[in-house]
Design an enzyme around this catalytic site. Structure first.
Site, PDB file in Angstrom:
ATOM      1  N   HIS A 195     -30.293  -1.102 -49.046  1.00 56.36           N
ATOM      2  CA  HIS A 195     -30.663  -0.066 -48.121  1.00 56.36           C
ATOM      3  C   HIS A 195     -29.822   0.007 -47.127  1.00 56.36           C
ATOM      4  CE1 HIS A 195     -34.611   1.193 -50.050  1.00 56.36           C
ATOM      5  NE2 HIS A 195     -33.661   1.947 -50.503  1.00 56.36           N
ATOM      6  N   CYS A 506     -38.609  29.052 -42.434  1.00 55.09           N
ATOM      7  CA  CYS A 506     -38.243  27.695 -41.681  1.00 55.09           C
ATOM      8  C   CYS A 506     -38.863  26.420 -42.307  1.00 55.09           C
ATOM      9  CB  CYS A 506     -38.373  27.925 -40.341  1.00 55.09           C
ATOM     10  SG  CYS A 506     -40.290  28.412 -39.908  1.00 55.09           S
TER      11      CYS A 506
HETATM   12  C1  PEP Z   1     -43.988  25.120 -41.401  1.00 55.21           C
HETATM   13  O1  PEP Z   1     -45.424  25.046 -41.687  1.00 55.21           O
HETATM   14  O2  PEP Z   1     -43.482  25.474 -42.744  1.00 55.21           O
HETATM   15  C2  PEP Z   1     -43.198  25.166 -40.324  1.00 55.21           C
HETATM   16  C3  PEP Z   1     -41.929  25.315 -40.144  1.00 55.21           C
HETATM   17  O3  PEP Z   1     -43.792  24.786 -39.260  1.00 55.21           O
HETATM   18  P1  PEP Z   1     -44.329  23.268 -39.010  1.00 55.21           P
HETATM   19  O4  PEP Z   1     -43.696  22.068 -40.096  1.00 55.21           O
HETATM   20  O5  PEP Z   1     -43.848  22.819 -37.476  1.00 55.21           O
HETATM   21  O6  PEP Z   1     -46.005  23.319 -39.063  1.00 55.21           O
END
Ligand code: PEP
Ligand code: MG
Length: 595
Positions: A195, A506
């Site tokens: 590692h 996201c």
């Molecule tokens: C999600 O829920 O996918 C997100 C991007 O927000 P967080 O991970 O901050 O809850």
């Protein structure tokens, strides 16, 4: 003039290092005292042990934080295994039971349990177990350091531009090494698959193993060169050698810089469809990575992570912090999410204890219940709105009414600030996280009433599959490839398209190369991910052809279980990679490889 000495070892991590030899002080475990404890002291000893485990966990989280700044994704996951090992029954219940049984001080009991464990592991012939043995040793040293603090290799004490010599390199020392301080590593023992080796490689720190202590012991402090590519060590280099290696080092650095800048900011598929790749930002230092990783903007700034105590900051202190965020984002679009407190993000003093925090007062629910905290953040945020391209994102929306209320509060705050004489941007876009199934179902209405949507797959998966994102035990249910999630994403994208509302995605899904073809096939055209994943995501996109993804996406949407979908997506991805490598004409969704 000192004689130039040349040694040959095993190369572990490439690159040129020039620095002074610094020797690791070995951990003097034998000095740990051993004594008996009365029955009445047992619980105190156990408490002391638990504190050491807690402090080790904090250390490791600190190391991960440090690695995140450097973009060492691989190293972060290695430290993750150390954190998980802290929850292993061997580290918790077994040690505690033995303290109760043996009535000895914690250090003695802990070390003997670990020695038994290490013996078991070293019997194994295979490399995997040997590598794991170093991790176990590394972790037990860390815990012992908290139980009984003594001298050890503290990276803080190492002089600038050092080349470290150690008997063996532990993952934690490698993880905490920064390149301005540690130029390279030399060890007596060490393998390419350890590692520590992976971490050194991911941080581009040259590393050579198989050099005995006897060969180096008389050269402490000497100027040394490492040529990691061929496993060469040069002690007391002549002026000519030094000049040659300085030049080589500069050439390598110039090449590395070129590689990063070679990628254009805008990303298009082979058939010319633009896909934006933005960055998720969790702290100010992440903002320094934007241009290095060719981010096209900030798709998600998690305000609750900028500082865990942000909700207690005054309006002015928040204003100063947000000003820095705006300055560092240099006019790029920035989607700033208002506080997402509660649930896995942790409770505030305002939170009552909740039996199931993920389903309680989290995100927008907390903000609407604690208007003073919401108003304070909005005032500070709107005061910086005219200094760049600010957009406001609302977390954990589960009902349209929450959006109506929050919009009204934002508009009222803006009017109030204007009356007070502040310059506030006109028409600040307001968006909603779509991360709760009810919001996904109602995305037509939510999309109609706001300016943009952001699909948070981390939570959408947790809430749709009823599987806690934090609990290891139910990890098997928290599946990125569940067909229900694909259908929800498709639904959200189509509904938003009907309303002409832009959508980005996201969650973690955005970083997985084998999922990117499907996400694009489902219609996603904006992805937001951690800055160090951007390069890989862009490379994937640039090889795809949207036209070719149509039948592939239909095929995936016909699958009915997470396992089937995962296998199908992974196989398709691997097939495309090997085809691309063979430079054959690719009949699948990847266009003919042009690299
Ligand atoms: C999600 O829920 O996918 C997100 C991007 O927000 P967080 O991970 O901050 O809850
Ligand atoms: Mg979320």
């Amino acid at each position: 003039m000192l004689e130039q000495i040349i040694l040959k070892g095993a190369y572990i991590s490439q690159g040129i290092a020039i620095g002074n030899l610094h020797f690791d002080k070995q951990l003097q475990e034998d000095m740990i005292p051993e004594f008996s404890i009365p029955q009445s002291e047992v619980e105190k000893e156990i408490l002391r042990y638990r504190r050491a485990i807690l402090s080790s966990r904090r250390d490791l989280q600190g190391v991960q934080h440090f690695l995140a700044k450097e973009g060492s994704t691989e190293a972060i996951s290695i430290i993750d295994t150390h954190i998980r090992m802290l929850d292993d029954p061997l580290m918790t219940t077994v040690v505690e039971a033995k303290i109760r049984q043996r009535l000895k001080n914690t250090e003695t009991v802990f070390r003997s349990v670990m020695t038994d464990y290490e013996k078991e592991f070293s019997k194994g012939k295979n490399n995997f177990f040997k590598q794991r043995l170093i991790d176990v040793k590394d972790l037990s040293k860390r815990i012992l350091r908290h139980l009984y603090p003594r001298e050890s290799l503290e990276t803080k004490e190492i002089p600038k531009n050092s080349i470290i010599f150690a008997r063996e390199l532990t993952p934690s020392v490698a993880a905490q090494a920064s390149r301005w301080q540690i130029q390279g590593f030399i060890t007596e023992i060490g393998g390419k698959t350890s590692h520590a080796a992976l971490i050194a490689r991911s941080k581009r720190i040259p590393y050579i193993a198989n050099i005995s202590h006897n060969l180096l012991c008389s050269h402490k402090g000497s100027l040394t060169i490492i040529d990691g590519k061929i496993g060469l060590i040069i002690i007391n280099p002549s002026d000519a050698t030094l000049e040659k290696y300085e030049q080589k080092r500069q050439n390598i650095q110039a090449k590395e810089k070129k590689k990063v800048h070679a990628l254009p900011c805008e990303t298009k598929t082979v058939d010319g469809i633009k896909v934006e790749v933005l960055a998720n930002i969790d702290n100010l230092l992440d903002l320094d990575l934007l241009s290095r990783h060719s981010a096209e903007g900030i798709g998600l700034c998690r305000s609750e992570l900028l500082d865990t105590q942000l909700h207690t900051f005054s309006e002015n202190d928040q204003f100063i912090l947000y000003q820095k965020v705006m300055e560092k984002s240099k006019g790029m679009p920035i989607v700033f999410r208002t506080l997402d407190m509660g649930g896995d993000k942790g409770n505030t003093n305002q939170h009552q204890p909740e039996p199931n925090p993920a389903l309680g007062y989290r995100g927008i629910r907390f903000l609407l219940r604690n208007r003073n905290i919401f108003a304070k953040q909005l005032r500070a945020l709107l005061r910086v709105s005219s200094r760049g391209d600010l957009r406001v994102l609302l977390p954990m929306i589960s009902d349209l009414e929450e959006l109506h209320l929050a919009k009204k509060i934002i508009q009222d705050t803006a009017s109030e600030l204007r009356l007070e004489g502040y310059e506030i941007a006109d028409d600040i876009p307001i968006g909603c996280m779509i991360e709760v199934p009810s919001a996904a179902c109602m995305s037509h209405a939510i999309a109609r009433e706001c300016d943009f949507l952001s699909i948070g797959t981390n939570d959408l998966i947790q809430y749709t599959l009823a599987a806690d994102r934090l609990r290891e035990e139910v990890n098997g249910y928290n599946r990125l490839t569940h067909p229900s999630i694909f259908r929800m994403i498709l639904h959200i994208i189509q509904e938003a398209k009907d309303q002409a509302t832009p959508v980005s995605l996201c969650g973690e899904m955005a970083t997985k190369p084998h999922l990117i073809p499907l996400l694009l096939g489902l219609g996603v055209r904006k992805l937001s991910c951690s800055p160090h994943s951007i390069l890989e995501v862009k490379k994937c996109i640039a090889k795809l052809s949207i036209e070719k993804l149509k039948s592939f996406t239909e095929e995936v949407l016909d699958l009915e279980t997470a396992r089937e979908a995962e296998e199908f997506l992974k196989q398709s991805y691997e097939k495309s990679i090997s085809k691309a490598k063979q430079r054959k004409k690719d009949p699948s969704f990847y266009a003919e490889d042009s690299t």
